[in-house]
Design an enzyme around this catalytic site. Sequence first.
Site, PDB file in Angstrom:
ATOM      1  N   CYS A   1     -15.767 -53.400 -19.980  1.00 60.42           N
ATOM      2  CA  CYS A   1     -16.877 -53.422 -19.036  1.00 60.42           C
ATOM      3  C   CYS A   1     -16.415 -54.061 -17.731  1.00 60.42           C
ATOM      4  O   CYS A   1     -15.445 -54.805 -17.702  1.00 60.42           O
ATOM      5  CB  CYS A   1     -18.088 -54.191 -19.526  1.00 60.42           C
TER       6      CYS A   1
ATOM      7  N   GLU B   1       4.600 -41.013 -26.938  1.00 61.54           N
ATOM      8  CA  GLU B   1       3.856 -41.103 -25.684  1.00 61.54           C
ATOM      9  C   GLU B   1       3.282 -39.738 -25.290  1.00 61.54           C
ATOM     10  O   GLU B   1       2.148 -39.636 -24.826  1.00 61.54           O
ATOM     11  CB  GLU B   1       4.764 -41.678 -24.588  1.00 61.54           C
TER      12      GLU B   1
ATOM     13  N   ASN C   1     -19.149 -59.147 -19.725  1.00 59.59           N
ATOM     14  CA  ASN C   1     -17.973 -58.382 -20.151  1.00 59.59           C
ATOM     15  C   ASN C   1     -17.323 -59.180 -21.264  1.00 59.59           C
ATOM     16  O   ASN C   1     -17.002 -60.350 -21.062  1.00 59.59           O
ATOM     17  CB  ASN C   1     -17.001 -58.237 -18.966  1.00 59.59           C
ATOM     18  N   GLY C   2     -17.131 -58.569 -22.418  1.00 60.69           N
ATOM     19  CA  GLY C   2     -16.495 -59.286 -23.518  1.00 60.69           C
ATOM     20  C   GLY C   2     -17.303 -59.146 -24.789  1.00 60.69           C
ATOM     21  O   GLY C   2     -18.049 -58.173 -24.946  1.00 60.69           O
TER      22      GLY C   2
ATOM     23  N   HIS D   1      10.037 -34.412 -44.021  1.00 63.45           N
ATOM     24  CA  HIS D   1       9.523 -35.247 -45.111  1.00 63.45           C
ATOM     25  C   HIS D   1       7.997 -35.181 -45.227  1.00 63.45           C
ATOM     26  O   HIS D   1       7.396 -36.069 -45.816  1.00 63.45           O
ATOM     27  CB  HIS D   1       9.978 -36.699 -44.921  1.00 63.45           C
TER      28      HIS D   1
ATOM     29  N   TRP E   1     -18.544 -50.344 -21.334  1.00 60.52           N
ATOM     30  CA  TRP E   1     -17.826 -49.664 -22.411  1.00 60.52           C
ATOM     31  C   TRP E   1     -18.427 -50.225 -23.686  1.00 60.52           C
ATOM     32  O   TRP E   1     -18.314 -51.418 -23.969  1.00 60.52           O
ATOM     33  CB  TRP E   1     -16.332 -49.970 -22.340  1.00 60.52           C
TER      34      TRP E   1
ATOM     35  N   ARG F   1     -13.102 -49.430 -16.111  1.00 65.80           N
ATOM     36  CA  ARG F   1     -13.236 -50.368 -17.225  1.00 65.80           C
ATOM     37  C   ARG F   1     -14.257 -49.910 -18.267  1.00 65.80           C
ATOM     38  O   ARG F   1     -14.413 -50.549 -19.315  1.00 65.80           O
ATOM     39  CB  ARG F   1     -13.638 -51.746 -16.705  1.00 65.80           C
TER      40      ARG F   1
ATOM     41  N   LYS G   1      -9.950 -48.326 -19.214  1.00 59.49           N
ATOM     42  CA  LYS G   1      -8.606 -48.655 -18.751  1.00 59.49           C
ATOM     43  C   LYS G   1      -8.111 -49.979 -19.316  1.00 59.49           C
ATOM     44  O   LYS G   1      -6.969 -50.090 -19.726  1.00 59.49           O
ATOM     45  CB  LYS G   1      -8.605 -48.697 -17.223  1.00 59.49           C
TER      46      LYS G   1
ATOM     47  N   LYS H   1      -0.688 -39.109 -24.768  1.00 61.55           N
ATOM     48  CA  LYS H   1      -1.244 -38.574 -23.513  1.00 61.55           C
ATOM     49  C   LYS H   1      -2.129 -37.366 -23.808  1.00 61.55           C
ATOM     50  O   LYS H   1      -3.224 -37.245 -23.295  1.00 61.55           O
ATOM     51  CB  LYS H   1      -0.137 -38.150 -22.538  1.00 61.55           C
TER      52      LYS H   1
ATOM     53  N   GLU I   1      -5.408 -38.363 -25.573  1.00 67.61           N
ATOM     54  CA  GLU I   1      -6.333 -39.117 -24.728  1.00 67.61           C
ATOM     55  C   GLU I   1      -7.131 -38.240 -23.781  1.00 67.61           C
ATOM     56  O   GLU I   1      -8.328 -38.441 -23.618  1.00 67.61           O
ATOM     57  CB  GLU I   1      -5.545 -40.095 -23.842  1.00 67.61           C
TER      58      GLU I   1
HETATM   59  O1  M6R Z   1      -3.217 -52.771 -20.214  1.00 67.53           O
HETATM   60  P1  M6R Z   1      -2.356 -52.493 -21.421  1.00 67.53           P
HETATM   61  O2  M6R Z   1      -1.035 -51.973 -21.074  1.00 67.53           O
HETATM   62  O3  M6R Z   1      -2.251 -53.694 -22.303  1.00 67.53           O
HETATM   63  O4  M6R Z   1      -3.125 -51.396 -22.232  1.00 67.53           O
HETATM   64  C1  M6R Z   1      -2.703 -51.018 -23.506  1.00 67.53           C
HETATM   65  C2  M6R Z   1      -3.377 -49.740 -23.952  1.00 67.53           C
HETATM   66  O5  M6R Z   1      -4.750 -49.925 -24.035  1.00 67.53           O
HETATM   67  C3  M6R Z   1      -3.080 -48.577 -23.002  1.00 67.53           C
HETATM   68  O6  M6R Z   1      -1.708 -48.372 -22.873  1.00 67.53           O
HETATM   69  C4  M6R Z   1      -3.729 -47.296 -23.504  1.00 67.53           C
HETATM   70  O7  M6R Z   1      -3.099 -46.851 -24.644  1.00 67.53           O
HETATM   71  C5  M6R Z   1      -3.705 -46.260 -22.374  1.00 67.53           C
HETATM   72  N1  M6R Z   1      -4.948 -45.592 -22.286  1.00 67.53           N
HETATM   73  C6  M6R Z   1      -2.607 -45.273 -22.520  1.00 67.53           C
HETATM   74  O8  M6R Z   1      -2.664 -44.212 -21.652  1.00 67.53           O
END
Ligand code: M6R
Length: 634
Positions: free
Chosen positions: A2, A509, A106-107, A532, A80, A27, A629, A513, A516
């Site tokens: 948030c 990765e 936030n939290g 396997h 969020w 956020r 984010k 991507k 996501e």
């Molecule tokens: O801010 P951070 O690098 O600690 O964030 C970690 C993950 O939340 C972040 O890398 C997440 O997986 C991204 N959405 C990847 O694209």
Amino acid sequence: MCGIVAVIGSREAAPLLLEGLRQLEYRGYDSAGLATVRVLEDSGEAVLSCKRAKGKLKNLSELVDTHGSFGHLGIGHTRWATHGKPEECNAHPHRDSSGKIAVVQNGIIENHRSLRESLELEGIHFSSETDTEVIPHLISRELLRLEISGCKPGSSTLLKAVQNVSQQLKGAYAIAVIWELAPDALVVARKQAPLVIGFGEGEFLCASDTPALVGFTRTILPMEDGEVALLTPLGIELYDERGYRQQRSPSLLSGAEHVVDKRHFRHFMLKEIHEQPETAELWVARHLPEGLPAESPVALPFDESFYAGVEQIQILACGTSRHAAMVGAYLLEQFAGIPTSVFYASEFRYSAPPLAPNTLTIGVTQSGETADTLAALAMEANRREAHGDPAFASRQLGVTNRPESSLSRQVSNILDIGAGIEVGVAATKTFLGQLLAFYGLALAFAARRNSRSSSEILKLLKELRSVPNHLRILVQKHDQLSEALAHRFADTQDVIFLGRGINYPIALEGALKLKEISYIHAEGYPAGEMKHGPIALIDSRVPVISIAMPGVVFEKVLSNAQEAKARDAQLIGVAPEGLETEIFDALMPLPEVSEWISPLLSVVPMQLLSYHIAAHRGLDIDQPRNLAKSVTVE
Ligand code: M6R
């Protein structure tokens, strides 16, 4: 998670809050809301009003007539969802039963259940499922208690009430509070969630992150853990957890790095992918200048004691940062010869391995705010402190894109990747920055430990200096190639990414991507592991993307790719042109570079292909569903 933003001053609060929230939407974007206090001109009476809307900020903006008068004091929130569905009833701000107190948070308030139960026993009715709603009710109860003991309504009474209530809250949170009966007071508090005060012209602001402030001021004061602040139109009073007044000077945000602008790109993610040559160029200029001595070939901000006596390294991270850490571990082990392990930060906190002596712990987090990573680092520091033996003392390094973040207040050594603000939820240029940071560390350790000859070190330095140019060509080329390839994935449901050795984390990765932003199921596998089990998934509908870069496992990866092709998979190669790559149905060509630096290039087609598949599907690339984010909850 948030984002919160708050203002008190001389101008209309609502437009400023909406603009601040726009910068914080990364956020969270499940709902948004704002509350303001307006003093009526004729009667002098103050009125608190609140607007909330489910979904993205634009829904709230449509509700708020920014030409209207809302007053000069306000708080805003973009959510969020943690506790309670993303519905309007759970949107912040939350109010007490009288509707005169409004709070954004936030939290997570960890003890909200017991607090809620005790308030309900007192007859308080709750209108949301959130953990936050206990706060306005507790403040209301506290204000009543203070009133009975003789305190008059006003700013200092609100401050006292928030200070007292903060003592009752457990968890990690940042809050902003306003009260109709104190129209000249904004009270904010921070405990393990970020909060930054801004000094504007004739106004004071507060926000979860600096992009929300830079449109209004560059003079900022990050709050410390446990602090509570009273902001009035005249100034700021800052108190520590025990209620002692604090004096600290604000600092100036410099440069354009806090400005968030999409330029001519359709999405922030695409812009950030295109910024990678510049990210690498800046990093090379800062850390790999020519002419450094052979024993210290990388310019890093550490003295010799940082490197001395390190026998092992453990790296804690989440998501994309963890994938960068895996490439880092490969480099630290294979190039610098230091045994290195990578842990999911969220697992490490509750199942850390037994303590080993002379260990460097590295936390990797682009935001510097990821709760899992910060908590794991804190846990590790505490258990080492408790041990007592100097060989087990805590040695920590934070690798981050936000040197002003909570991470920097927690960890004494910081390596700033300097990639500039990243807005797209899917990390791209910050991943590259994290990889580069690990190349720097591996070189710095290797040179000091003599684990590589000087010619090997010079060779890697030279190759790294060539990366910005390679990236410049690659980004342009693959933007077009991926766009052309994306249509093949229109109806795809599963994709498998294969890589090996230093490129295995790039397969992970690539899969992350794609998941996501395109919502296509994807798995990354070490290519040799496919036979396997996962090979059972393969048929003609499953694309297999295989990263095959010349080096120790090149032939092996090609054989693994053949195995997939023999099961009718559509085979897409990320490989140099010409080298037995005719086995691929489609090729995403890379230059023929050494295996060491190949992840810095092989990730680019992964990012662009995911981007174009998501764009082809018409999805909300910068704000994918259910994500945010920075993940500031555990
Ligand atoms: O801010 P951070 O690098 O600690 O964030 C970690 C993950 O939340 C972040 O890398 C997440 O997986 C991204 N959405 C990847 O694209």
